[in-house]
Write an enzyme that holds these catalytic residues in place. Structure first.
Site, PDB file in Angstrom:
ATOM      1  N   ASP A  37       0.863  -1.171   0.000  1.00 49.69           N
ATOM      2  CA  ASP A  37       0.000   0.000   0.000  1.00 49.69           C
ATOM      3  C   ASP A  37       0.906   1.229   0.000  1.00 49.69           C
ATOM      4  O   ASP A  37       2.110   1.121   0.282  1.00 49.69           O
ATOM      5  CB  ASP A  37      -0.899   0.018   1.242  1.00 49.69           C
ATOM      6  N   ASP A  61       3.611   1.936  -4.811  1.00 48.61           N
ATOM      7  CA  ASP A  61       2.666   2.720  -5.587  1.00 48.61           C
ATOM      8  C   ASP A  61       2.295   1.902  -6.826  1.00 48.61           C
ATOM      9  O   ASP A  61       3.153   1.636  -7.676  1.00 48.61           O
ATOM     10  CB  ASP A  61       3.312   4.046  -5.982  1.00 48.61           C
ATOM     11  N   VAL A  62       1.025   1.508  -6.936  1.00 45.49           N
ATOM     12  CA  VAL A  62       0.635   0.634  -8.043  1.00 45.49           C
ATOM     13  C   VAL A  62       0.676   1.343  -9.389  1.00 45.49           C
ATOM     14  O   VAL A  62       0.598   0.684 -10.438  1.00 45.49           O
ATOM     15  CB  VAL A  62      -0.770   0.030  -7.827  1.00 45.49           C
ATOM     16  N   ASN A  88      -6.190  -5.635  -5.806  1.00 44.36           N
ATOM     17  CA  ASN A  88      -7.264  -4.961  -5.097  1.00 44.36           C
ATOM     18  C   ASN A  88      -7.225  -3.448  -5.267  1.00 44.36           C
ATOM     19  O   ASN A  88      -8.197  -2.764  -4.965  1.00 44.36           O
ATOM     20  CB  ASN A  88      -7.198  -5.323  -3.598  1.00 44.36           C
ATOM     21  N   SER A 140     -15.814  -4.944 -10.006  1.00 39.72           N
ATOM     22  CA  SER A 140     -17.006  -4.323  -9.412  1.00 39.72           C
ATOM     23  C   SER A 140     -18.219  -4.687 -10.256  1.00 39.72           C
ATOM     24  O   SER A 140     -18.100  -4.961 -11.463  1.00 39.72           O
ATOM     25  CB  SER A 140     -16.844  -2.803  -9.380  1.00 39.72           C
ATOM     26  N   TYR A 152     -14.923   4.843 -14.026  1.00 39.37           N
ATOM     27  CA  TYR A 152     -14.666   3.731 -13.110  1.00 39.37           C
ATOM     28  C   TYR A 152     -15.196   2.426 -13.688  1.00 39.37           C
ATOM     29  O   TYR A 152     -14.518   1.388 -13.670  1.00 39.37           O
ATOM     30  CB  TYR A 152     -15.338   4.056 -11.775  1.00 39.37           C
ATOM     31  N   LYS A 156     -13.140  -0.999 -14.631  1.00 39.61           N
ATOM     32  CA  LYS A 156     -13.485  -2.272 -14.010  1.00 39.61           C
ATOM     33  C   LYS A 156     -13.865  -3.322 -15.059  1.00 39.61           C
ATOM     34  O   LYS A 156     -13.537  -4.505 -14.920  1.00 39.61           O
ATOM     35  CB  LYS A 156     -14.623  -2.069 -13.008  1.00 39.61           C
ATOM     36  N   VAL A 185     -19.675  -2.213  -0.656  1.00 39.19           N
ATOM     37  CA  VAL A 185     -19.031  -2.844   0.495  1.00 39.19           C
ATOM     38  C   VAL A 185     -18.720  -1.773   1.537  1.00 39.19           C
ATOM     39  O   VAL A 185     -18.270  -0.671   1.216  1.00 39.19           O
ATOM     40  CB  VAL A 185     -17.732  -3.573   0.074  1.00 39.19           C
ATOM     41  N   THR A 187     -16.599  -0.051   3.505  1.00 41.12           N
ATOM     42  CA  THR A 187     -15.174   0.230   3.681  1.00 41.12           C
ATOM     43  C   THR A 187     -15.014   1.702   4.059  1.00 41.12           C
ATOM     44  O   THR A 187     -15.967   2.486   3.956  1.00 41.12           O
ATOM     45  CB  THR A 187     -14.393  -0.056   2.385  1.00 41.12           C
TER      46      THR A 187
END
Length: 266
Positions: A37, A61-62, A88, A140, A152, A156, A185, A187
């Site tokens: 992360d 960092d992705v 994720n 998603s 988004y 996805k 979800v 979160t």
């Protein structure tokens, strides 16, 4: 259950929420977990919680290929193998009307959600071929049906198409690729929107939004040998929202209430 005994998993965006629940579930089933992360202190604390002998927390960092390559190399260097990658990382980072979205914002959304998963797969593939491992990507319901959040949703949906193509390409080498598609979800991303989850609950036939542990259970199944003959598939974990609005039994006055228009996002 010890479905992940002697196996090593690599989980992105694991500081909180779904990623954290996935890491805990895999560790509870005997696995070794590398959690990454941007929040180094958070993943270091999670690794300490899971046990230093079978967990490693790394800042990564992705959106950086160098970071992902280094993190995967560190995981294999520390534990000697890699059996499971859980993509994720992501999120809905564009809030403007789709007609107004700039090229820069499109690139930002695709980078953090779709290209991040591609980077992790590319870095991990040589190791997954050796172990006949697998990849589970968290997409998603927005990638399956029209719930809004156009940019988004496109990112996805791209994760799903990418996973299907990788499944066909690497299936002959024993590497599997599957997708989990959550609905709403609970979160920390919802903390800034008081009451939003309560509003969204009425969309779900099962009468609640999801918990991170619901998604972790699905990931644990697809990532384990229990799913050894499953590849290229998307498993919706969404409380029934894809079946349509919740409808009480015939004769219930609530059956005629209009469905809310809010879009579920992870």
């Amino acid at each position: 259950m010890r479905r992940f005994a002697h196996k090593v998993a690599f989980v992105t965006a694991a500081a909180q929420g779904i990623g954290q629940a996935v890491a805990r579930r895999i560790a509870a089933e005997g696995g070794t977990v590398v959690v990454t992360d941007l929040r180094q202190e958070a993943v270091a604390a999670l690794a300490d919680e899971l046990g230093a002998e079978r967990a490693l927390g790394l800042k990564a960092d992705v959106t950086s290929r160098a970071d992902i390559d280094a993190a995967v190399a560190a995981a294999v260097g520390r534990f000697g193998r890699l059996d499971l990658v859980v993509n994720n990382a992501g999120g809905c980072i564009v809030s403007s009307r789709p007609e107004d979205t700039s090229d820069e914002d499109w690139h930002r959304q695709l980078d953090v959600t779709l290209l991040s998963a591609a980077r992790c797969i590319q870095a991990a593939i040589p190791h997954l071929v050796k172990t006949r491992g697998n990849v589970v990507t968290i997409s998603s319901v927005n990638g399956i049906a029209a719930f809004g959040n156009v940019e988004y949703a496109a990112a996805k949906a791209g994760q799903i198409a990418m996973s299907q193509n990788y499944a066909a390409r690497y299936g002959p080498l024993g590497v599997r690729f599957n997708v989990v598609a959550p609905g709403t979800v609970r979160t920390p991303v919802w903390d800034s929107q008081p009451g939003a989850l309560e509003q969204l609950t009425s969309m779900y036939p099962l009468g609640r939004v999801g918990e991170p542990e619901d998604i972790a259970a699905a990931v644990a199944f697809l990532g384990s040998d229990d799913a050894a003959w499953i590849t290229g598939h998307t498993l919706p974990v969404e409380g029934g929202v894809l079946t349509g609005p919740a409808r009480p039994p015939v004769g219930d006055a609530a059956a005629d209430r209009p469905a809310p228009a809010a879009a579920p996002t992870r």
